[in-house]
Design a protein around this motif. Structure first.
Motif, PDB file in Angstrom:
ATOM      1  N   ALA A  77      13.672 -35.477  -5.472  1.00 48.63           N
ATOM      2  CA  ALA A  77      13.002 -34.111  -5.376  1.00 48.63           C
ATOM      3  C   ALA A  77      13.427 -33.698  -3.962  1.00 48.63           C
ATOM      4  N   ILE A  78      13.763 -32.439  -3.540  1.00 52.65           N
ATOM      5  CA  ILE A  78      13.639 -31.875  -2.321  1.00 52.65           C
ATOM      6  C   ILE A  78      12.909 -30.613  -2.474  1.00 52.65           C
ATOM      7  N   ASP A  79      12.699 -30.166  -1.233  1.00 53.17           N
ATOM      8  CA  ASP A  79      11.967 -28.775  -1.088  1.00 53.17           C
ATOM      9  C   ASP A  79      12.777 -27.488  -1.503  1.00 53.17           C
ATOM     10  N   HIS A  80      12.979 -27.211  -2.772  1.00 54.06           N
ATOM     11  CA  HIS A  80      13.683 -26.009  -2.976  1.00 54.06           C
ATOM     12  C   HIS A  80      13.355 -24.797  -2.428  1.00 54.06           C
ATOM     13  N   THR A  81      12.136 -24.374  -1.892  1.00 52.83           N
ATOM     14  CA  THR A  81      11.821 -23.271  -1.364  1.00 52.83           C
ATOM     15  C   THR A  81      12.593 -23.310  -0.007  1.00 52.83           C
ATOM     16  N   ALA A  82      12.597 -24.225   0.668  1.00 50.71           N
ATOM     17  CA  ALA A  82      13.205 -24.050   1.986  1.00 50.71           C
ATOM     18  C   ALA A  82      14.790 -24.107   1.794  1.00 50.71           C
ATOM     19  N   LEU A  83      15.426 -24.856   0.830  1.00 54.62           N
ATOM     20  CA  LEU A  83      16.780 -25.054   0.585  1.00 54.62           C
ATOM     21  C   LEU A  83      17.103 -23.460   0.177  1.00 54.62           C
ATOM     22  N   LEU A  84      16.474 -22.880  -0.640  1.00 56.11           N
ATOM     23  CA  LEU A  84      16.749 -21.538  -1.181  1.00 56.11           C
ATOM     24  C   LEU A  84      16.702 -20.463   0.146  1.00 56.11           C
ATOM     25  N   GLN A  85      15.929 -20.599   0.890  1.00 54.86           N
ATOM     26  CA  GLN A  85      15.458 -19.650   1.905  1.00 54.86           C
ATOM     27  C   GLN A  85      16.889 -19.823   3.020  1.00 54.86           C
ATOM     28  N   ASN A 100       8.754 -22.280 -11.450  1.00 53.94           N
ATOM     29  CA  ASN A 100       8.855 -23.786 -11.732  1.00 53.94           C
ATOM     30  C   ASN A 100      10.029 -24.542 -11.449  1.00 53.94           C
ATOM     31  N   LEU A 101      10.928 -23.829 -10.714  1.00 51.58           N
ATOM     32  CA  LEU A 101      12.416 -24.415 -10.384  1.00 51.58           C
ATOM     33  C   LEU A 101      12.195 -25.814  -9.578  1.00 51.58           C
ATOM     34  N   ALA A 102      12.843 -26.791  -9.868  1.00 52.29           N
ATOM     35  CA  ALA A 102      12.840 -28.076  -9.352  1.00 52.29           C
ATOM     36  C   ALA A 102      14.588 -28.182  -9.065  1.00 52.29           C
ATOM     37  N   ILE A 103      14.666 -28.746  -7.725  1.00 55.04           N
ATOM     38  CA  ILE A 103      15.860 -29.023  -7.227  1.00 55.04           C
ATOM     39  C   ILE A 103      16.045 -30.542  -6.825  1.00 55.04           C
TER      40      ILE A 103
END
Length: 289
Positions: free
Chosen positions: A46-54, A65-68
């Motif tokens: 798992a990675i920090d999806h919030t940081a990746l999307l930003q 509830n998204l998980a990347i």
């Protein structure tokens, strides 16, 4: 009488073959599901999806509830939804430029927003029940390609030019050995699962870039109209499946309004006389004896 006996035997034979095929199909899908769950649990990180999307300019709250996840064992991205929406990216994709990463994420997010995993599941149920029908296989491939067309168009329109998205498709195809990501778990919504599909998706994007939106809407209306007309026509067809069936039965699939019209021409296609095939078959056997 022999026709009736052999018809029953043939029906039983077909039921046995269908049941065996159904059991094998269910077993195959169960094995694929277990393999996918194990892959997500033990071979992904798992990675920090919030940081990746930003990082790529996509709203982090676009899907709750998204998980990347990432995995070094795959070369193509895919998405799925079991208990929560999941996007799996190959580790090498994280090192690509932001435009490529934004295109891939926008494509996979559109799959999840439009409930494509649920559609894929229901499609799998139909394919399992009708495993013997080639038209069901063809419809499944067509539905899969249509979903990709939709997500490609949305991702290309919301993230930039069609030409830039086409370069992303080419880059993913290059990473997937020319467009065949065989290492991606089967039964998922893969970004580049077949070379032929990637070629058709590229051709569709080129057409969209050149097409007139009004013309596309006209074609959609014509297509829906043709589908409705074909459905109405098929509804009027009655194919008898029982050698003992009578035209004067308690229940008939023939529509009432057409039957009423045909009765004026002395064609009785829908009458309501009780018909019990088992009783009549018993009477025939008694008469022969």
């Amino acid at each position: 009488m022999n026709l009736v006996v052999w018809q029953g035997r043939i029906v039983v034979g077909f039921l046995i073959v269908w049941g065996l095929g159904l059991a094998l199909s269910i077993l195959k899908r169960a094995i694929l599901c277990i393999g996918l769950v194990r892959f997500l649990k033990f071979r992904c990180h798992a990675i920090d999806h919030t940081a990746l999307l930003q990082r790529v300019g996509i709203a982090a709250d676009s899907l709750p509830n998204l998980a990347i996840l990432t995995s070094s064992e795959i070369r193509g991205p895919f998405c799925w939804q079991l208990q929560k929406p999941v996007i799996v990216l190959p580790t090498s994709l994280l090192d690509e430029d932001e435009t490529t990463l934004r295109h891939v994420l926008a494509h996979e997010l559109e799959h999840l927003r439009t409930q494509h995993p649920m559609q894929h599941f229901l499609q799998g149920v139909c394919s399992t029940l009708f495993w013997f029908h080639p038209l069901v296989w063809s419809a499944a491939r067509g539905a899969e390609l249509t979903r990709e067309f939709l997500c490609d168009e949305v991702a290309a329109r919301t993230t930039g030019k069609f030409s830039a998205y086409l370069r992303t498709l080419a880059k993913v195809a290059e990473q997937c050995n020319g467009g065949s990501c065989t290492d991606v778990p089967a039964g998922t919504l893969a970004f580049g699962n077949r070379r032929s599909a990637l070629i058709r998706r590229s051709e569709n994007l080129v057409k969209l870039a050149k097409a007139d939106p009004k013309q596309n809407r006209f074609r959609a209306v014509v297509g829906i109209g043709m589908l409705v007309l074909v459905s109405i026509f098929i509804q009027q067809i009655w194919i008898p499946t029982n050698a003992l069936a009578s035209g004067r039965s308690e229940w008939s699939p023939w529509p009432t309004w057409t039957a009423t019209a045909l009765h004026h021409f002395n064609l009785h296609v829908r009458d309501f006389e009780r018909f019990e095939d088992r009783t009549q078959l018993h009477e025939w056997i008694a008469e022969d004896n």
